[in-house]
Write an enzyme that holds these catalytic residues in place. Sequence first.
Site, PDB file in Angstrom:
ATOM      1  N   SER A 168       0.828  -1.202   0.000  1.00  0.00           N
ATOM      2  CA  SER A 168       0.000   0.000   0.000  1.00  0.00           C
ATOM      3  C   SER A 168       0.862   1.251   0.000  1.00  0.00           C
ATOM      4  CB  SER A 168      -0.900   0.020   1.235  1.00  0.00           C
ATOM      5  OG  SER A 168      -1.568   1.271   1.297  1.00  0.00           O
ATOM      6  N   GLU A 220      -9.517   5.698  -8.656  1.00  0.00           N
ATOM      7  CA  GLU A 220      -9.692   6.269  -7.301  1.00  0.00           C
ATOM      8  C   GLU A 220      -9.523   7.784  -7.367  1.00  0.00           C
ATOM      9  OE1 GLU A 220      -7.310   4.467  -4.238  1.00  0.00           O
ATOM     10  OE2 GLU A 220      -8.207   2.496  -4.543  1.00  0.00           O
TER      11      GLU A 220
HETATM   12 ZN   LIG Z   1      -5.805   5.617  -0.821  1.00  0.00          ZN
END
Ligand SMILES: [Zn+2]
Length: 260
Positions: A168, A220
Amino acid sequence: MEEILRIKYSAELSEACLLPFYDKSKDFQYINFKLNNCNCSWEEVITFVNIGLHNEFYTNVQSVPNPFCMCVLVNKYNQLPSTYIPGDLEVIDHRFNSSNLLLRHVAREAFEVMCRAAEEQGYHLEAISTFRSYTYQNEVYYRKMTPEISLDVYQKERDRVSARAGHSEHQTGLAVDINDLEKTFEDTPEGRWLAKNAYRYGYILRYPKGEEPITGYDYEPWHFRYLGLEMAEAVSQSNLTYDEFYVRYLSYTKPTLINN
Ligand SMILES: [Zn+2]
């Protein structure tokens, strides 16, 4: 037929090898990739193979050599150490912070400058997710797991929207989710303002629309990544994803030039 194509591609590749990010040790992979994706230009073939896209996501994973570098590339092929926590995390100004969220010093400063600029123009920006530790990311990734779902099925769906631990960008302390985790955010005044202006403050939209085959993530519109002013502007102007930009312009640069 395949043999003829291989010979043709091999000759073409000997011209493409002038590209500075061409890696001779990957000739075999370049040619195989081109055989399966004949519409890709050689520039794209070399870029995609260098990213690792000739392998499935989460295979042939490398350890990130420079976790603290401002330009660090974290994706489904590049993993941060499980123990990595940046040493310069700071709490964002509470006016732009949904709780006690943290970013690395430079990213925190730039984020606040961006929020103030937006505010002056009538837009309210607020961080809703920033730094996440390896352990926390693991919880986030498995949060929707239920006993009825097999791991394979779960991963297939979950991988589109959530990173496995170590993969991440939020673990770098350089990424921030802003305002709203819905795709409709792109059509809000704040979403439009960010898409247009974030690079002026050193941030890029990290997972653009239509780039899932490259980034591994669905669009996103809320996830922004700090890169610094110069780099953010260059990435934004290139119209490339950061994964592509990195392998084309940064990965072969001497580490002394890209370390901060
Ligand atoms: Zn994010």
